[in-house]
Design a protein around this motif. Structure first.
Motif, PDB file in Angstrom:
ATOM      1  N   THR A 175     -49.940  -8.427  -7.161  1.00  0.00           N
ATOM      2  CA  THR A 175     -49.376  -8.307  -5.997  1.00  0.00           C
ATOM      3  C   THR A 175     -47.800  -8.003  -5.900  1.00  0.00           C
ATOM      4  O   THR A 175     -47.269  -8.817  -6.390  1.00  0.00           O
ATOM      5  N   TRP A 181     -53.151  -8.265   2.403  1.00  0.00           N
ATOM      6  CA  TRP A 181     -53.973  -7.884   1.214  1.00  0.00           C
ATOM      7  C   TRP A 181     -55.280  -7.546   1.654  1.00  0.00           C
ATOM      8  O   TRP A 181     -56.140  -6.801   1.183  1.00  0.00           O
ATOM      9  N   LEU A 238     -56.475 -14.007  -4.352  1.00  0.00           N
ATOM     10  CA  LEU A 238     -55.717 -12.520  -4.807  1.00  0.00           C
ATOM     11  C   LEU A 238     -56.033 -12.408  -6.267  1.00  0.00           C
ATOM     12  O   LEU A 238     -55.680 -11.409  -6.887  1.00  0.00           O
ATOM     13  N   LEU A 242     -59.391  -9.592  -5.802  1.00  0.00           N
ATOM     14  CA  LEU A 242     -58.646  -8.369  -5.420  1.00  0.00           C
ATOM     15  C   LEU A 242     -58.555  -7.508  -6.601  1.00  0.00           C
ATOM     16  O   LEU A 242     -57.721  -6.709  -6.867  1.00  0.00           O
TER      17      LEU A 242
END
Length: 535
Positions: A175, A181, A238, A242
């Motif tokens: 990220t 997100w 994340l 992700l």
């Protein structure tokens, strides 16, 4: 042929047309409110089609002469659709500056600058400084500067992106910045950025790449497997949740790489051979000639007008490419007429930096002395044989910086998140940002001067203060202000959904910002002289 209540007009697939140039056609201008445009291919300048509608309002093409009756909205949409990454935003800015007659400088060379000249340079392919020199420039004359940033929160491929899970080829990402997100799930994604390629002579060159078709996707978990998502919230990890899907992993259709032994430390096993093949096809080279990559994950949905009256702009990266384009376009258009520079004493400058979303601490960020080194070089070059005391320091004290970064417009469903008397609205003009704790660099003097520019052009201005019980973000304004002691005002175009993969701002605010920046370049020197300061 009927098409969702519209009449479809097909154009030549090879016509060099853009939304703004289409609207200059006589047949369209005769009934401008009946037309809107949609790209046949979202990322090509050619191959456009028109959708006729009685309800679509007119978008005026820009003549580039700074006339307040003209709109740059269509041109902004072109810029946004070209600028998937900070590299592409800088490259497109470079193209427009060269087309406008600006001279490209190299930071490694000795500069030869002249009053009346127009110049620019880039750093890291993601930072750009452009400037024009007034023909009446004197030793100690100031710089009138607008600064913004080219980067936006996004996902970036990791140095080793290749992984696989449960029969899928996956692309590992990290990220970048403080993104929303959850908005990246269930979107048609692709990659764009820069690649180092070895040419036939064995030299290494930088190339920009943009894969226009969707090749990645981050799927959400079905509600049947996450029954509490609507009551307890969507809280993805994340690192593990992700990771975009690239393809299914089928042994009988595995992409084979004709890898050659090279002295590069770049490991082809770090990235899927399939990804390298996709990149090589876009670049027109062999996959083994790709030496290294720096890629962002990008949304493939094009920027567009939206809303019942087409009064909104729906797009990714509005923060902060909308500010970048308004500033760049204002600088270009403010010197198209020779008299504009003939009567100017100051240097007009636009500085576009990278890495603002992660603190600006980089060679190409606002934390580096890029802008101030440029100011000193310009002042020294124009001083020529001058022998005197503190010419550059006097120049800085006469200078003024506009830090342009998008602002928080009031959200109708969350209006209580704003301070009661400072709720900026869309379509109401630029927002001047204030913070007593110096998260913004605005002072009463700098705010007053910037509002005087708006007053001269009859433009609306709004003001923003964060609630005392909420934290306040910051901008490159305080960084640049403290770097050399330059007077600074922080301002921005109001928007909603900041840091989402898709953001929204008002169409009218784009033209207001453009005209405010244009007015700043054209009139600030004269306005500043009226201010009497007791030192």
């Amino acid at each position: 042929m009927a098409f969702s209540g519209h009449q479809l007009l097909k154009l030549s697939p090879h016509a060099a047309l853009t939304p703004s140039s289409l609207l200059k056609c006589p047949s369209i201008l005769s009934h401008p409110s009946r037309f809107s445009w949609r790209p046949r291919h979202p990322w090509r300048i050619h191959g456009w089609r028109l959708l006729c509608s009685q309800s679509d309002p007119e978008i005026q093409p820009s003549s580039g002469d700074g006339d307040c009756s003209q709109s740059i909205v269509g041109d902004l949409l072109d810029y946004l659709n070209e600028s998937w990454t900070q590299f592409h935003a800088t490259a497109e800015a470079k193209r427009q500056l060269l087309a406008a007659g600006f001279h490209l400088l190299n930071e490694n060379d000795e500069w030869d600058l002249q009053p009346g000249g127009r110049y620019f340079f880039t750093r890291n392919m993601s930072c750009l400084v452009a400037f024009t020199i007034g023909e009446k420039y004197n030793i100690g004359s100031g710089f009138n500067i607008i600064a913004a940033h080219t980067d936006s929160p996004c996902l970036k491929l990791k140095p080793r992106s290749a992984s696989s899970k449960s029969g899928f080829l996956m692309a590992n990402v990290q990220t970048y910045g403080s993104g929303l997100w959850h908005t990246w799930f269930d979107r048609d994604l692709s990659v764009a950025g820069r690649v180092i390629v070895k040419d036939a002579d064995g030299c290494f060159i930088h190339k920009l790449v943009k894969v226009k078709r969707p090749i990645l996707r981050v799927p959400t978990l079905a509600i049947h497997l996450d029954r509490l998502v609507n009551t307890e919230g969507f809280k993805p990890n994340l690192e593990t949740h992700l990771i975009p899907l690239l393809a299914t992993k089928l042994e009988d259709t595995t992409v084979k790489s004709n890898e050659k032994t090279t002295p590069s430390c770049f490991s082809r096993s770090a990235h899927h051979p399939l990804l390298l093949q996709v990149l090589s096809k876009e670049l027109g080279c062999d996959s083994e000639d790709i030496m290294d990559i720096e890629l962002n994950v990008c949304d493939t949905q094009p920027s567009a007008l939206g809303g019942g009256q087409n009064d909104f702009i729906f797009s990714g990266r509005l923060d902060n490419l909308a500010s970048c384009y308004c500033a760049l376009r204002a600088l270009i258009d403010a010197c198209k007429v020779p008299v504009d520079l003939a009567n100017e004493h100051a240097v007009r400058m636009v500085a576009l930096f990278d890495n603002e979303e992660v603190g600006s601490n980089s060679v190409q960020g606002a934390g580096a002395p890029t802008m101030f080194q440029a100011m000193r070089r310009i002042a020294d070059c124009l001083a020529q044989e001058y022998i005197g005391e503190s010419a550059f320091e006097r120049t800085v004290r006469s200078s003024f910086l506009v830090s342009a970064d998008m602002a928080h417009g009031v959200h109708p469903n969350f209006s209580d998140k704003h301070e009661e008397h400072h709720r900026p609205q869309l379509q109401k003009g630029l927002v001047i940002k204030h913070n007593a704790n110096q998260r913004y660099a605005t002072s009463v003097i700098t705010a007053f001067l910037f509002k005087e520019v708006a007053k001269a052009y009859n433009l609306p201005v709004q003001e923003f203060v964060v609630r005392n019980d909420m934290g306040c973000g910051s901008t490159i304004g305080p960084i640049l202000a403290t770097g050399v002691g330059i007077r600074t005002v922080d301002c921005g175009i109001p928007q909603l959904s900041m840091h989402s993969i898709r953001e929204i701002c008002g169409k009218e605010d784009i033209d207001i910002a453009y005209n405010h920046f244009m007015g700043f370049f054209k009139t600030f020197t004269g306005i500043d002289k009226k201010l009497q300061v007791d030192y």
